[in-house]
Design an enzyme around this catalytic site. Structure first.
Site, mmCIF file in Angstrom:
data_model
loop_
_atom_site.group_PDB
_atom_site.id
_atom_site.type_symbol
_atom_site.label_atom_id
_atom_site.label_comp_id
_atom_site.label_asym_id
_atom_site.label_seq_id
_atom_site.Cartn_x
_atom_site.Cartn_y
_atom_site.Cartn_z
ATOM 1 C CG ASN A 20 11.685 -36.882 32.527
ATOM 2 O OD1 ASN A 20 11.449 -36.713 31.327
ATOM 3 N ND2 ASN A 20 12.190 -35.931 33.300
ATOM 4 C CE LYS A 22 15.997 -36.119 33.150
ATOM 5 N NZ LYS A 22 16.896 -35.462 34.069
ATOM 6 C CG HIS A 105 11.911 -31.808 35.201
ATOM 7 N ND1 HIS A 105 13.238 -31.434 35.181
ATOM 8 C CD2 HIS A 105 11.889 -33.132 35.515
ATOM 9 C CE1 HIS A 105 13.985 -32.507 35.467
ATOM 10 N NE2 HIS A 105 13.198 -33.539 35.669
ATOM 11 C CD GLU A 107 16.629 -32.011 33.540
ATOM 12 O OE1 GLU A 107 15.939 -32.336 32.561
ATOM 13 O OE2 GLU A 107 17.285 -32.828 34.212
ATOM 14 C CD GLU A 185 12.173 -34.946 39.689
ATOM 15 O OE1 GLU A 185 12.404 -36.122 39.418
ATOM 16 O OE2 GLU A 185 12.233 -34.030 38.855
ATOM 17 N N GLY A 191 20.271 -36.269 38.146
ATOM 18 C CA GLY A 191 21.316 -36.572 37.165
ATOM 19 C C GLY A 191 22.724 -36.475 37.738
ATOM 20 C CB SER A 231 20.591 -40.020 41.476
ATOM 21 O OG SER A 231 21.168 -38.924 40.792
HETATM 22 C C1 PEP Z 1 14.431 -36.359 36.546
HETATM 23 O O1 PEP Z 1 14.888 -35.783 35.591
HETATM 24 O O2 PEP Z 1 13.242 -36.183 36.839
HETATM 25 C C2 PEP Z 1 15.315 -37.215 37.308
HETATM 26 C C3 PEP Z 1 14.909 -37.622 38.490
HETATM 27 O O3 PEP Z 1 16.521 -37.547 36.739
HETATM 28 P P1 PEP Z 1 17.606 -38.611 37.291
HETATM 29 O O4 PEP Z 1 16.843 -39.842 37.681
HETATM 30 O O5 PEP Z 1 18.516 -38.843 36.134
HETATM 31 O O6 PEP Z 1 18.273 -37.970 38.461
#
Ligand code: PEP
Length: 276
Positions: A20, A22, A105, A107, A185, A191, A231
């Site tokens: 992803n 983003k 997601h 975000e 998630e 992040g 992460s």
């Molecule tokens: C994500 O945005 O789906 C995600 C898992 O981000 P990160 O790996 O940066 O935590």
């Protein structure tokens, strides 16, 4: 009675890793990534791989991404067409070569001014409408669910996951486990560099799979891919990937670097070998 997913079958499900990106990369950077990813196909034989670029990059990526790598969008509108300035429909995504789309997601779910500086405030119900819109155009939705830290601290993780799944999957039917992907998630792990422990991840994945079994039956639920996201890095992926109910990873930050992303794909494949 609660249907029990079949764990012996679950561990044989082919794993999936999703990049992803983003709101990152411009065309030149996306092409460079895809060329290097294509060159690494041999290292990724043990896993399915999907890339989710921002909308303007999808065409350039689609023209270069080699089979069997797949393409996803990061968002889709809930309506099939119409007066929705700035939005993109599921049919348009299929038209430019997408097979998958992220829905829900975190975000996009969180409201601005709450826990995240950016937030669209997408409700659980709107996520459900997007999922159905994606499905009806033939896309495979990657449904993201996960609790906020405050919900985990209050012991409400499962209630939150249940509410998100119930709203998004209400009225949804699938004939095969390849028609849907779930990504767990935990919002506090995205992040932040703080990933869930394997125990936390497995508990949540197992709970999600049980809810999927209630809805779609044990046989389909055992084969549905439930990805962990939050992460994920080359140095923690094997540990997470070994959990019996983890079937791959949704990767944000570490997916921007092609070498790190390929190492994550290899790590998932290695973790699965140890599962068997
Ligand atoms: C994500 O945005 O789906 C995600 C898992 O981000 P990160 O790996 O940066 O935590």
């Amino acid at each position: 009675m609660t249907a029990q997913p079949q764990s012996a079958e679950t561990k044989n499900v082919r794993a999936l890793v999703v990049a992803n990106w983003k709101m990152n990369k411009v065309t030149k950077e996306a092409i460079d990534f895809v060329e290097k990813l294509n060159a690494a196909w041999d290292r990724l034989r043990g896993v399915d791989v999907v890339v989710a670029p921002a909308f303007p990059l999808i065409g350039s990526v689609a023209r270069r991404l080699k089979d069997p790598f797949g393409l996803a969008a990061q968002n889709v509108h809930s309506s099939a067409s119409g007066a929705f300035t700035g939005e993109v429909s599921a049919k348009m995504l299929v038209d430019v070569g997408c097979e998958f789309v992220l829905v829900g997601h975190s975000e996009r779910r969180v409201a601005q001014g709450t826990t995240h500086a950016y937030g669209i405030g997408e409700s659980d119900d709107e996520v459900g409408r997007k999922l159905k819109s994606a499905q009806s155009a033939g896309l495979v939705p990657i449904l993201c669910v996960g609790e906020q830290l405050v919900e985990r601290d209050r012991g409400e993780t499962e209630a939150r996951l249940n509410a998100q799944l119930a709203a998004a999957l209400d009225g949804v039917s699938i004939a095969s486990s390849r028609e849907l992907v779930i990504a767990y998630e935990p919002v506090w792990a995205i992040g932040t560099g703080k990933n869930a422990t394997p125990e936390q991840a497995e508990k949540a994945h197992h709970y999600i799979r049980a809810r999927l079994a209630d809805r779609f039956g044990a046989a389909i639920a055992a084969h549905l891919r439930i990805l962990y996201g939050g992460s994920v890095k080359p140095d923690n992926v094997v540990e997470i990937g070994r959990c019996p109910d983890v079937n791959g990873a949704l990767v944000g930050g570490a997916s921007l670097d092609v070498e790190a992303f390929v190492a994550i794909g290899e790590g998932i494949a290695r973790a699965r070998e140890r599962k068997g």
